[in-house]
Scaffold this active site. Structure first.
Site, PDB file in Angstrom:
ATOM      1  N   ASP A   1     -49.856  -4.862  36.043  1.00 38.16           N
ATOM      2  CA  ASP A   1     -49.952  -5.566  34.761  1.00 38.16           C
ATOM      3  C   ASP A   1     -50.007  -4.609  33.576  1.00 38.16           C
ATOM      4  OD1 ASP A   1     -52.449  -4.601  35.484  1.00 38.16           O
ATOM      5  OD2 ASP A   1     -53.357  -6.562  35.755  1.00 38.16           O
TER       6      ASP A   1
ATOM      7  N   ASN B   1     -64.198 -12.930  38.120  1.00 33.95           N
ATOM      8  CA  ASN B   1     -63.826 -14.345  38.214  1.00 33.95           C
ATOM      9  C   ASN B   1     -62.770 -14.587  39.304  1.00 33.95           C
ATOM     10  OD1 ASN B   1     -61.514 -13.296  37.108  1.00 33.95           O
ATOM     11  ND2 ASN B   1     -61.514 -14.563  35.269  1.00 33.95           N
TER      12      ASN B   1
ATOM     13  N   HIS C   1     -59.885 -12.965  39.666  1.00 33.77           N
ATOM     14  CA  HIS C   1     -58.473 -12.728  39.338  1.00 33.77           C
ATOM     15  C   HIS C   1     -57.930 -11.512  40.085  1.00 33.77           C
ATOM     16  CE1 HIS C   1     -59.462 -10.127  35.512  1.00 33.77           C
ATOM     17  NE2 HIS C   1     -59.171  -9.327  36.515  1.00 33.77           N
TER      18      HIS C   1
ATOM     19  N   GLU D   1     -55.436 -15.200  36.083  1.00 38.56           N
ATOM     20  CA  GLU D   1     -56.742 -15.810  35.856  1.00 38.56           C
ATOM     21  C   GLU D   1     -56.871 -17.118  36.642  1.00 38.56           C
ATOM     22  OE1 GLU D   1     -58.703 -13.901  34.588  1.00 38.56           O
ATOM     23  OE2 GLU D   1     -58.182 -13.083  32.634  1.00 38.56           O
TER      24      GLU D   1
HETATM   25  C1  GLP Z   1     -58.658  -5.786  35.348  1.00 39.20           C
HETATM   26  C2  GLP Z   1     -57.269  -5.626  35.987  1.00 39.20           C
HETATM   27  C3  GLP Z   1     -57.302  -5.950  37.458  1.00 39.20           C
HETATM   28  C4  GLP Z   1     -58.568  -5.362  38.051  1.00 39.20           C
HETATM   29  C5  GLP Z   1     -59.756  -6.105  37.525  1.00 39.20           C
HETATM   30  C6  GLP Z   1     -61.096  -5.544  37.950  1.00 39.20           C
HETATM   31  O1  GLP Z   1     -58.683  -6.571  34.213  1.00 39.20           O
HETATM   32  N1  GLP Z   1     -56.218  -6.378  35.370  1.00 39.20           N
HETATM   33  O2  GLP Z   1     -56.146  -5.447  38.101  1.00 39.20           O
HETATM   34  O3  GLP Z   1     -58.561  -5.487  39.454  1.00 39.20           O
HETATM   35  O4  GLP Z   1     -59.676  -6.345  36.146  1.00 39.20           O
HETATM   36  O5  GLP Z   1     -61.456  -4.415  37.237  1.00 39.20           O
HETATM   37  P1  GLP Z   1     -62.585  -3.415  37.735  1.00 39.20           P
HETATM   38  O6  GLP Z   1     -62.064  -2.794  38.983  1.00 39.20           O
HETATM   39  O7  GLP Z   1     -62.751  -2.414  36.644  1.00 39.20           O
HETATM   40  O8  GLP Z   1     -63.792  -4.226  37.969  1.00 39.20           O
END
Ligand code: GLP
Length: 263
Positions: A68, A137, A139, A144
């Site tokens: 992304d 959440n 995702h 989302e």
């Molecule tokens: C982000 C990314 C995801 C990631 C998630 C968790 O917003 N778009 O690909 O897996 O949120 O982030 P973190 O690993 O810092 O908790």
């Protein structure tokens, strides 16, 4: 889905990397990796870099596709996913930047960005090994809750929880971009193998929903239950709400030799 519970975050990095390396080695140096941003996979990337440096993993001809990108954040911005992937994946793993792809978040080209990215993935032959994190959440990528489980790469609007969670990377929540372009859930599910890494008690509810809940777009990661080759590597804190924790540990302790991770 395969569930591996590790004593701590460092071990998640080691086991996550060992799993990815095992899957990548089966494909060969031209492996196509799917790579996630966020803090969760950082330890895994560090361990993969160590395996490459030690000559135990050959990624010399590997390609990579990020999940992304924020819309409208200049690629020079340190928190753009172009910059993040370059810093945390491309450089440490010694990948050829020409073969590392990140979705195009430029607002001027958004109308075709999803289709172009899907075409790039297809031209590379699809993703062999997808490294995933998960949002609190549930995702995956930026899909989302209530994202279509069949979705392809497209524009999404960040959920309020994601804006709050990602505010730590920006000056304030107000500075977090509101839109993103993300591989769809259908795109992610096309990967031939998926390794999800998660640590910390803030992920415990999502992990329980993903592994033991119903398959539902309310917890997008729960779709991994329908993937034929998905592994979750998590620490004790992220495993805190799992009902069958003892069973997963028993399974891992009794793996047949040929399935063992050599770490
Ligand atoms: C982000 C990314 C995801 C990631 C998630 C968790 O917003 N778009 O690909 O897996 O949120 O982030 P973190 O690993 O810092 O908790």
């Amino acid at each position: 889905m395969e569930v591996i519970i590790c004593p701590n975050e460092a071990r998640v990095g080691e086991i996550g990397a060992a799993k990815v390396a095992q899957l990548a080695a089966k494909v060969g140096p031209q492996v196509v990796l799917g790579v996630a941003t966020g803090s969760s996979p950082l330890a895994t990337y560090r361990e993969l870099a160590a395996l490459v440096a030690a000559g135990e993993l050959d990624l010399s001809a590997a390609s990579a596709f990020a999940l992304d990108e924020y819309v409208g954040l200049p690629y020079e911005h340190p928190e753009s996913y172009h910059a993040t992937i370059a810093r945390t994946v491309t450089t440490p793993l010694g990948l050829d930047p020409a073969r590392v792809h990140v979705p195009d978040g430029d607002p001027a080209r958004l109308d075709t960005a999803g289709e172009r990215y899907e075409a790039e993935i297809a031209a590379a032959g699809g993703v062999d090994v997808q490294i995933l994190g998960v949002g609190a959440n549930g995702h995956i990528g930026f899909n989302e809750p209530t994202s279509s489980l069949a979705s392809r790469t497209r524009i999404k609007t960040l959920a309020p929880r994601t804006i709050t969670d990602n505010a730590r990377f920006f000056e304030s929540a107000a500075a977090v971009p509101r839109h993103c372009i993300t591989q769809g859930i259908g795109t992610i599910m096309d990967a031939r193998a998926i390794v999800l890494v998660a640590t910390g008690d803030t992920k415990a509810e999502a992990i329980a929903a993903i592994i033991e809940g119903s398959v539902t777009s309310m917890w997008p990661g729960s779709v991994l239950q329908l993937h034929r080759h998905a592994t979750c590597v998590i620490d004790e804190a992220a495993a805190g709400s799992l009902k069958l924790k003892g069973y997963y540990k028993q399974v891992y302790a009794n793996l047949p030799d040929w399935q063992r991770l050599d770490v």
